[in-house]
Design a protein around this motif. Structure first.
Motif, mmCIF file in Angstrom:
data_model
loop_
_atom_site.group_PDB
_atom_site.id
_atom_site.type_symbol
_atom_site.label_atom_id
_atom_site.label_comp_id
_atom_site.label_asym_id
_atom_site.label_seq_id
_atom_site.Cartn_x
_atom_site.Cartn_y
_atom_site.Cartn_z
ATOM 1 N N GLN A 1 0.772 -1.416 0.086
ATOM 2 C CA GLN A 1 0.092 -0.047 -0.090
ATOM 3 C C GLN A 1 0.943 1.510 0.003
ATOM 4 O OE1 GLN A 1 -2.664 0.006 3.371
ATOM 5 N NE2 GLN A 1 -3.388 1.928 2.919
ATOM 6 N N ALA A 2 1.857 1.342 0.812
ATOM 7 C CA ALA A 2 2.884 2.547 0.877
ATOM 8 C C ALA A 2 3.537 2.565 -0.652
ATOM 9 C CB ALA A 2 4.174 2.109 2.122
ATOM 10 N N LEU A 3 3.913 1.596 -0.940
ATOM 11 C CA LEU A 3 4.714 1.432 -2.304
ATOM 12 C C LEU A 3 3.914 1.954 -3.404
ATOM 13 C CD1 LEU A 3 7.384 1.079 -3.761
ATOM 14 C CD2 LEU A 3 6.867 -1.218 -4.052
ATOM 15 N N ALA A 4 2.575 1.556 -3.454
ATOM 16 C CA ALA A 4 1.657 1.894 -4.494
ATOM 17 C C ALA A 4 1.410 3.576 -4.235
ATOM 18 C CB ALA A 4 0.375 1.056 -4.405
ATOM 19 N N GLY A 5 1.337 3.972 -3.118
ATOM 20 C CA GLY A 5 1.192 5.370 -3.027
ATOM 21 C C GLY A 5 2.250 6.466 -3.400
ATOM 22 N N ALA B 1 5.655 9.048 -9.675
ATOM 23 C CA ALA B 1 5.683 9.165 -11.081
ATOM 24 C C ALA B 1 4.327 9.250 -11.653
ATOM 25 C CB ALA B 1 5.923 7.637 -11.338
ATOM 26 N N ASN B 2 3.427 9.515 -10.856
ATOM 27 C CA ASN B 2 2.138 9.786 -11.332
ATOM 28 C C ASN B 2 1.181 8.918 -11.989
ATOM 29 O OD1 ASN B 2 -0.598 11.368 -11.102
ATOM 30 N ND2 ASN B 2 -0.034 12.562 -13.064
ATOM 31 N N VAL B 3 1.663 7.478 -11.438
ATOM 32 C CA VAL B 3 1.113 6.114 -12.297
ATOM 33 C C VAL B 3 0.316 5.391 -11.197
ATOM 34 C CG1 VAL B 3 1.994 3.952 -13.201
ATOM 35 C CG2 VAL B 3 3.106 6.135 -13.789
ATOM 36 N N SER B 4 -0.765 4.920 -11.602
ATOM 37 C CA SER B 4 -1.638 4.256 -10.434
ATOM 38 C C SER B 4 -0.974 2.528 -10.463
ATOM 39 C CB SER B 4 -2.766 4.162 -10.979
ATOM 40 O OG SER B 4 -3.654 3.383 -10.219
ATOM 41 N N ALA B 5 -0.366 2.484 -9.542
ATOM 42 C CA ALA B 5 0.207 0.889 -9.361
ATOM 43 C C ALA B 5 -0.723 -0.075 -8.591
ATOM 44 C CB ALA B 5 1.614 0.884 -8.592
ATOM 45 N N PRO B 6 -1.097 -1.008 -9.090
ATOM 46 C CA PRO B 6 -1.890 -2.184 -8.309
ATOM 47 C C PRO B 6 -1.348 -2.497 -6.860
ATOM 48 C CG PRO B 6 -0.919 -3.299 -10.329
ATOM 49 C CD PRO B 6 -0.781 -1.829 -10.286
ATOM 50 N N ARG B 7 -2.146 -2.250 -5.853
ATOM 51 C CA ARG B 7 -1.706 -2.667 -4.439
ATOM 52 C C ARG B 7 -1.381 -4.092 -4.539
ATOM 53 N NH1 ARG B 7 -5.367 1.414 -0.809
ATOM 54 N NH2 ARG B 7 -4.473 3.299 -1.658
ATOM 55 N N TRP B 8 -2.058 -5.005 -4.911
ATOM 56 C CA TRP B 8 -1.845 -6.348 -4.850
ATOM 57 C C TRP B 8 -0.375 -6.725 -5.549
ATOM 58 C CZ3 TRP B 8 -0.773 -9.584 -8.841
ATOM 59 C CH2 TRP B 8 -1.045 -8.939 -10.227
ATOM 60 N N ALA B 9 -0.175 -5.991 -6.627
ATOM 61 C CA ALA B 9 1.266 -6.121 -7.262
ATOM 62 C C ALA B 9 2.362 -5.600 -6.439
ATOM 63 C CB ALA B 9 1.360 -5.686 -8.851
ATOM 64 N N MET B 10 1.983 -4.560 -5.859
ATOM 65 C CA MET B 10 3.256 -3.981 -4.899
ATOM 66 C C MET B 10 3.014 -4.850 -3.731
ATOM 67 S SD MET B 10 4.319 -1.764 -6.654
ATOM 68 C CE MET B 10 4.166 -2.473 -8.039
#
Length: 142
Positions: A119-123, A129-138
């Motif tokens: 969650q912290a990494l995705a945020g 980078a202004n990119v939405s990273a999926p929390r499950w992947a992070m």
């Protein structure tokens, strides 16, 4: 042939400024433990408010401290491992069950820690980078 070993070359860093691997590992482990604890604390405060969170953390910590002190005292006196201590009152089959519960709770805590990291990494990725990273992947990466 034979002779003295060649001295290890450094990158111009004075030897009194170097640290050994154990010290570095302790710092890395400390960070790995502290960051998720800080995130959990933030979630507890956000959910309960500062006063109720402080009371909950104080009571929870006191309970864990009492249990840990009693367990450590017993283990020091009889010089046995956790598995051996549990086997006495619970028997062989009960000991396996208690050990399974303990292992499951540790795996669960590992999952909570990984999820908080994800969650912290995705945020962070979203902010930097202004990119939405999926929390499950992070979380999986973590």
């Amino acid at each position: 042939m034979g002779g003295a070993a060649k001295p290890v070359q450094t990158t111009g860093i004075a030897s009194d400024q170097l640290v050994n691997g154990l010290q570095l590992s302790l710092v890395i482990v400390g960070v790995a433990i502290t960051i998720p604890a800080l995130l959990v604390g933030g979630e507890v405060v956000a959910g309960l408010g500062l006063t109720r969170a402080a009371i909950a953390v104080t009571l929870g910590s006191a309970a864990v401290a009492v249990i840990a002190a009693l367990t450590m005292s017993l283990a020091a006196k009889i010089r046995r491992s956790t598995y051996e201590i549990i086997r006495g009152p619970f028997g062989a089959q009960g000991c396996r069950l208690v050990t399974l519960v303990m292992a499951t709770s540790l795996l669960g805590w590992f999952g909570v820690t990984a999820q908080l990291f994800g969650q912290a990494l995705a945020g962070a990725i979203e902010q930097v980078a202004n990119v939405s990273a999926p929390r499950w992947a992070m979380t999986l990466v973590g």
